[in-house]
Design a protein around this motif. Sequence first.
Motif, mmCIF file in Angstrom:
data_model
loop_
_atom_site.group_PDB
_atom_site.id
_atom_site.type_symbol
_atom_site.label_atom_id
_atom_site.label_comp_id
_atom_site.label_asym_id
_atom_site.label_seq_id
_atom_site.Cartn_x
_atom_site.Cartn_y
_atom_site.Cartn_z
ATOM 1 N N GLY A 20 25.478 39.748 66.509
ATOM 2 C CA GLY A 20 26.055 41.094 66.312
ATOM 3 C C GLY A 20 25.876 42.040 67.735
ATOM 4 N N GLU A 21 24.987 41.521 68.683
ATOM 5 C CA GLU A 21 24.930 42.132 69.868
ATOM 6 C C GLU A 21 24.052 43.538 69.691
ATOM 7 O OE1 GLU A 21 26.083 41.248 73.265
ATOM 8 O OE2 GLU A 21 26.435 39.420 72.127
ATOM 9 N N ARG B 280 26.324 28.009 56.597
ATOM 10 C CA ARG B 280 26.245 27.581 55.179
ATOM 11 C C ARG B 280 26.294 26.007 55.297
ATOM 12 N NH1 ARG B 280 30.293 31.291 53.942
ATOM 13 N NH2 ARG B 280 31.852 29.832 54.533
ATOM 14 N N LYS C 139 33.031 46.383 73.995
ATOM 15 C CA LYS C 139 31.990 45.432 73.520
ATOM 16 C C LYS C 139 32.060 45.172 71.772
ATOM 17 C CE LYS C 139 27.023 44.972 74.168
ATOM 18 N NZ LYS C 139 27.078 43.482 74.653
ATOM 19 N N LYS C 140 31.850 43.928 71.531
ATOM 20 C CA LYS C 140 31.987 43.519 70.222
ATOM 21 C C LYS C 140 30.694 43.547 69.576
ATOM 22 C CE LYS C 140 36.142 40.730 71.410
ATOM 23 N NZ LYS C 140 35.813 41.052 72.869
ATOM 24 N N GLN C 141 30.360 44.588 68.900
ATOM 25 C CA GLN C 141 28.980 44.696 68.265
ATOM 26 C C GLN C 141 29.330 44.756 66.778
ATOM 27 O OE1 GLN C 141 27.490 48.205 70.328
ATOM 28 N NE2 GLN C 141 25.407 47.558 69.940
ATOM 29 N N TYR C 142 28.283 44.086 65.969
ATOM 30 C CA TYR C 142 28.334 44.130 64.440
ATOM 31 C C TYR C 142 27.010 44.346 64.003
ATOM 32 C CZ TYR C 142 32.830 41.775 65.650
ATOM 33 O OH TYR C 142 34.018 41.060 66.054
ATOM 34 N N GLN D 289 31.018 38.729 70.582
ATOM 35 C CA GLN D 289 31.074 39.225 72.246
ATOM 36 C C GLN D 289 30.936 37.782 73.016
ATOM 37 O OE1 GLN D 289 31.526 42.041 73.665
ATOM 38 N NE2 GLN D 289 31.142 41.358 75.654
ATOM 39 N N PHE E 31 27.787 44.735 58.384
ATOM 40 C CA PHE E 31 29.141 44.185 58.414
ATOM 41 C C PHE E 31 29.048 42.482 58.494
ATOM 42 C CE2 PHE E 31 32.501 42.585 61.044
ATOM 43 C CZ PHE E 31 33.626 43.121 60.599
ATOM 44 N N LEU E 32 28.312 41.988 59.245
ATOM 45 C CA LEU E 32 28.072 40.559 59.391
ATOM 46 C C LEU E 32 27.855 39.982 57.912
ATOM 47 C CD1 LEU E 32 26.156 40.395 62.589
ATOM 48 C CD2 LEU E 32 28.592 39.636 62.152
ATOM 49 N N LEU E 33 26.862 40.561 57.192
ATOM 50 C CA LEU E 33 26.618 39.992 55.844
ATOM 51 C C LEU E 33 27.707 40.145 54.715
ATOM 52 C CD1 LEU E 33 23.005 41.330 55.315
ATOM 53 C CD2 LEU E 33 23.686 38.973 55.539
ATOM 54 N N TRP F 292 29.256 31.888 59.893
ATOM 55 C CA TRP F 292 28.858 31.721 58.487
ATOM 56 C C TRP F 292 29.094 30.352 58.100
ATOM 57 C CZ3 TRP F 292 25.353 34.275 56.934
ATOM 58 C CH2 TRP F 292 24.974 35.676 57.075
ATOM 59 N N MET G 172 32.388 34.534 52.245
ATOM 60 C CA MET G 172 33.917 34.490 52.315
ATOM 61 C C MET G 172 34.450 33.182 52.895
ATOM 62 S SD MET G 172 35.391 37.892 54.297
ATOM 63 C CE MET G 172 35.045 39.654 53.372
ATOM 64 N N PRO G 173 35.541 32.710 52.375
ATOM 65 C CA PRO G 173 35.939 31.352 52.778
ATOM 66 C C PRO G 173 36.398 31.536 54.056
ATOM 67 C CG PRO G 173 37.728 32.078 51.124
ATOM 68 C CD PRO G 173 36.495 33.238 51.157
ATOM 69 N N ALA G 174 35.970 30.393 54.992
ATOM 70 C CA ALA G 174 36.694 30.474 56.344
ATOM 71 C C ALA G 174 37.785 29.662 56.547
ATOM 72 C CB ALA G 174 35.392 29.877 57.334
ATOM 73 N N ARG H 242 13.983 45.175 63.301
ATOM 74 C CA ARG H 242 15.062 44.619 62.459
ATOM 75 C C ARG H 242 14.432 43.506 61.654
ATOM 76 N NH1 ARG H 242 20.633 44.367 63.839
ATOM 77 N NH2 ARG H 242 20.841 42.594 62.360
ATOM 78 N N PHE I 236 30.620 38.926 55.322
ATOM 79 C CA PHE I 236 31.333 37.721 55.523
ATOM 80 C C PHE I 236 30.537 36.556 55.007
ATOM 81 C CE2 PHE I 236 33.291 40.812 58.347
ATOM 82 C CZ PHE I 236 34.733 40.489 58.378
ATOM 83 N N GLN I 237 29.415 36.603 54.578
ATOM 84 C CA GLN I 237 28.653 35.576 54.461
ATOM 85 C C GLN I 237 29.259 34.617 53.135
ATOM 86 O OE1 GLN I 237 24.672 36.199 53.190
ATOM 87 N NE2 GLN I 237 23.849 34.009 53.384
ATOM 88 N N ARG J 97 24.433 44.335 60.653
ATOM 89 C CA ARG J 97 24.134 43.505 60.022
ATOM 90 C C ARG J 97 24.769 43.469 58.717
ATOM 91 N NH1 ARG J 97 20.310 44.184 55.927
ATOM 92 N NH2 ARG J 97 19.365 42.121 56.180
ATOM 93 N N ILE K 264 38.746 27.411 59.265
ATOM 94 C CA ILE K 264 38.549 26.700 60.611
ATOM 95 C C ILE K 264 39.120 25.184 60.590
ATOM 96 C CG2 ILE K 264 36.642 28.022 61.452
ATOM 97 C CD1 ILE K 264 34.801 26.022 60.528
#
Lengths: 181, 20
Positions: free
Chosen positions: A103-104, A41, B2-5, A4, B9-11, A37, B16-18, A150, B13-14, B7, B20
Amino acid sequence: HPLQDRWALWFFKSDQSRAWKDNLHLVTKVNTVEDFWAMYRHIQLASKLSSGCDYALFKDGIEPMWEDSRNKRGGRWLVSLAKQQRHSELDHLWLETLLCLIGESFEEHSREVCGAVINIRTKGDKIALWTSEAENQAGVLYIGRVYKKRLGLSMKTIIGYQAHADSATKSNSLAKNKFVV
Amino acid sequence: GKKQYDREFLLDFQFMPACI
């Protein structure tokens, strides 16, 4: 997966010979889950930092200091840790804090969240979640309740919210709690 | 929207190769 908000990671390393602000460095900015991430890392775990160091993750455009216009009317939910928690819980609690931010996690009150700071200190580490408006009781309390849950803190653990304006006038940073959860 | 994620869901991706 876009976030967001764009978030900026700051690193503070204490050097008494320089002004406080000169010890504060912008590390990088992230605006996707993947970038977050990659950043996480890449950096040292908070528990591996030396005493006197801080990390801060703030919304892009807000500097991690009381004086910023988005912070000056705000305050912080403060989690003070015992020395022995550095090796058992600190990294977990900080990561959970970061995930709450990106994560908002605070529904419509997320817009009041400015960022979070972790202080690595010999006498005990601290994690704080900063919000923009200390007088908004409903928003501050909502954020505090969700944050405490949390973090997995027990019912008997009390965390307090201090207005920055009160902290700024206390040399020992022991401002009174405006709210507790 | 609104982009809500959450925990979990976020974890996911921990590690995963990024790109960038």
